[in-house]
Design a protein around this motif. Structure first.
Motif, short mmCIF file in Angstrom:
data_model
loop_
_atom_site.label_atom_id
_atom_site.label_comp_id
_atom_site.label_asym_id
_atom_site.label_seq_id
_atom_site.Cartn_x
_atom_site.Cartn_y
_atom_site.Cartn_z
N MET A 1 0.88 -1.21 0.05
CA MET A 1 0.12 0.09 0.04
C MET A 1 0.91 1.25 -0.01
N GLN A 2 0.52 2.40 -0.93
CA GLN A 2 1.39 3.40 -0.95
C GLN A 2 1.03 4.36 0.06
N THR A 3 2.04 4.74 0.75
CA THR A 3 1.76 5.88 1.78
C THR A 3 2.46 7.12 1.47
N ALA A 4 2.31 8.00 2.53
CA ALA A 4 2.76 9.47 2.34
C ALA A 4 2.35 10.09 1.05
N LEU A 5 0.99 9.92 0.79
CA LEU A 5 0.54 10.55 -0.46
C LEU A 5 0.27 11.86 -0.27
N ARG A 6 0.31 12.66 0.67
CA ARG A 6 0.15 13.96 0.67
C ARG A 6 1.34 14.52 1.71
N ALA B 1 -4.90 12.12 1.55
CA ALA B 1 -5.64 13.09 2.12
C ALA B 1 -5.89 13.94 1.01
N ARG B 2 -7.30 14.49 1.26
CA ARG B 2 -7.77 15.54 -0.03
C ARG B 2 -7.74 16.76 1.04
N PRO B 3 -7.70 17.63 0.18
CA PRO B 3 -7.50 19.21 0.73
C PRO B 3 -8.65 19.51 1.80
N GLU B 4 -9.94 19.07 1.69
CA GLU B 4 -10.76 19.22 2.58
C GLU B 4 -10.74 18.38 3.62
N ASP B 5 -9.70 17.58 3.67
CA ASP B 5 -9.90 16.68 5.02
C ASP B 5 -8.89 17.60 6.19
N VAL B 6 -8.31 18.71 5.76
CA VAL B 6 -7.44 19.38 6.73
C VAL B 6 -8.43 21.07 6.93
N ARG B 7 -8.96 21.11 7.97
CA ARG B 7 -9.66 22.53 8.31
C ARG B 7 -8.83 23.37 9.40
N VAL B 8 -9.19 24.56 9.37
CA VAL B 8 -8.74 25.29 10.44
C VAL B 8 -9.75 26.26 10.98
N MET B 9 -9.81 26.20 12.22
CA MET B 9 -10.61 27.36 13.06
C MET B 9 -9.91 28.31 13.53
N PHE B 10 -10.43 29.54 13.29
CA PHE B 10 -9.34 30.78 13.68
C PHE B 10 -9.99 31.36 15.04
N GLN B 11 -9.16 32.17 15.57
CA GLN B 11 -9.65 33.07 16.79
C GLN B 11 -10.88 34.13 16.36
N GLU B 12 -10.61 34.64 15.23
CA GLU B 12 -11.76 35.39 14.76
C GLU B 12 -12.88 34.45 13.86
N PRO B 13 -13.98 34.48 13.99
CA PRO B 13 -15.16 33.80 13.31
C PRO B 13 -14.92 33.70 11.80
N ARG B 14 -14.74 35.09 11.20
CA ARG B 14 -14.62 35.10 9.91
C ARG B 14 -15.77 34.82 9.11
N LEU B 15 -16.96 35.40 9.79
CA LEU B 15 -18.11 35.26 8.97
C LEU B 15 -18.47 35.91 7.84
N LEU B 16 -18.97 35.95 6.89
CA LEU B 16 -19.30 36.67 5.79
C LEU B 16 -20.58 37.56 6.16
N PRO B 17 -20.64 38.67 6.42
CA PRO B 17 -21.73 39.59 7.12
C PRO B 17 -22.89 39.70 6.38
N TRP B 18 -22.66 39.46 4.86
CA TRP B 18 -23.78 39.38 4.05
C TRP B 18 -24.47 38.18 3.69
N ALA B 19 -24.20 37.04 4.20
CA ALA B 19 -24.77 35.83 4.30
C ALA B 19 -25.40 35.40 5.46
N ARG B 20 -26.31 34.53 5.46
CA ARG B 20 -26.90 34.30 6.58
C ARG B 20 -26.36 32.82 7.43
N VAL B 21 -26.67 32.63 8.50
CA VAL B 21 -25.67 31.57 9.31
C VAL B 21 -25.75 30.24 8.44
#
Length: 278
Positions: A1-6, A102-122
């Motif tokens: 099995m191949q490893t270290a693919l990302r 691993a796919r790019p979407e497999d790694v996510r970050v949550m920051f100190q600031e919420p960084r929500l889009l003010p023009w979009a609903r929750v």
């Protein structure tokens, strides 16, 4: 099995429930037997900004599904390490490797600031976390489920401006969770919250980690938060891992317990020892 693919090699980094949360008791036994998380290997990692070398040859292995907290004084390189793991900065030397594909979407970050889009609903803000999958047939349902996970389903149609600070961070957490990440990096996400909201958010982070089995990496200035949440605490000093502490205290952990206080005191003494020498 191949490893270290990302693998991230030099210059290949890619830029990118407060009061209503049910306070269920969390135990290690509730974690999935087979973790969904990705294991992480770091070898010889170096990063400099100009003439200042921030990370000086980090070697680190994080098993799949482990909750790791990283602490250290301001400027020690802990946030830089997190950003390199998340692929938000390019590295100068060494490698960061996930031991299976691993796919790019497999790694996510949550920051100190919420960084929500003010023009979009929750709900729409949560759907942003799906990336290209926002147009999929199940995008709405996935976002609804993520909001339910953080106890905010009733706020789906609200604007970010009417939410409290804790609620905004819960929306940010839902946005990070909606893509079912296998590695979730937290860059001091609770630093701006009041004490009671912070404790509620800590319990929420612990619960979703136990439920979903991702690998968690938390950067924090709060040593008590680190020992309350993590399986393992890393102390970064002068760009290196100076202290690696396993937290053997069983879950659920009682905030303020003697065991946690002893661990916290040990880590703080290490962090402050340099000040005493100077």
């Amino acid at each position: 099995m191949q490893t270290a693919l990302r693998t991230i090699l030099p210059d290949s980094g890619r830029a990118e429930r407060a009061s209503s949360v049910p306070q269920a008791r969390v135990t290690r036994e509730e974690q999935p037997v087979l973790s969904r998380g990705l294991p992480l290997n770091i070898r010889g990692l170096r990063k400099a900004f100009g003439d200042h070398e921030v990370l000086c040859g980090i070697d680190l292995h994080i098993p799949a599904g482990q909750f790791v907290a990283i602490v250290g004084k301001s400027g020690c390189g802990k946030s830089t390490l997190l950003r390199l793991i998340a692929g938000l900065e390019s590295i100068d030397a060494g490698s960061i490797t996930f031991d299976e594909q691993a796919r790019p979407e497999d790694v996510r970050v949550m920051f100190q600031e919420p960084r929500l889009l003010p023009w979009a609903r929750v709900l729409a803000n949560v759907q942003v976390g799906l990336g290209r999958d926002r147009a999929s047939a199940d995008a709405h349902g996935r976002a609804e489920h993520a909001l339910t996970e953080v106890g905010l389903a009733e706020k789906r149609g609200q604007w970010p401006s009417v939410l409290s600070g804790g609620q905004k961070q819960r929306v940010a957490l839902a946005r990070a969770l909606v893509s079912n990440p296998r590695v979730l990096a937290f860059d001091e996400p609770l630093g701006a919250l009041d004490a009671l909201t912070r404790i509620s958010m800590q319990r929420l982070l612990e619960r979703v980690w136990c439920d979903q089995g991702f690998t968690a990496i938390l950067v924090t200035h709060d040593v008590s938060e680190a020992v309350a949440l993590a399986d393992r605490v890393l102390v970064i000093e002068d760009g290196r891992i100076a202290h690696d502490v396993t937290v053997h205290v069983p879950r659920p952990r009682e905030r303020g317990s003697a065991d946690l206080a002893a661990l916290e005191g040990s880590i703080l003494r290490h962090l402050l020892s340099g000040d005493e020498r100077s």
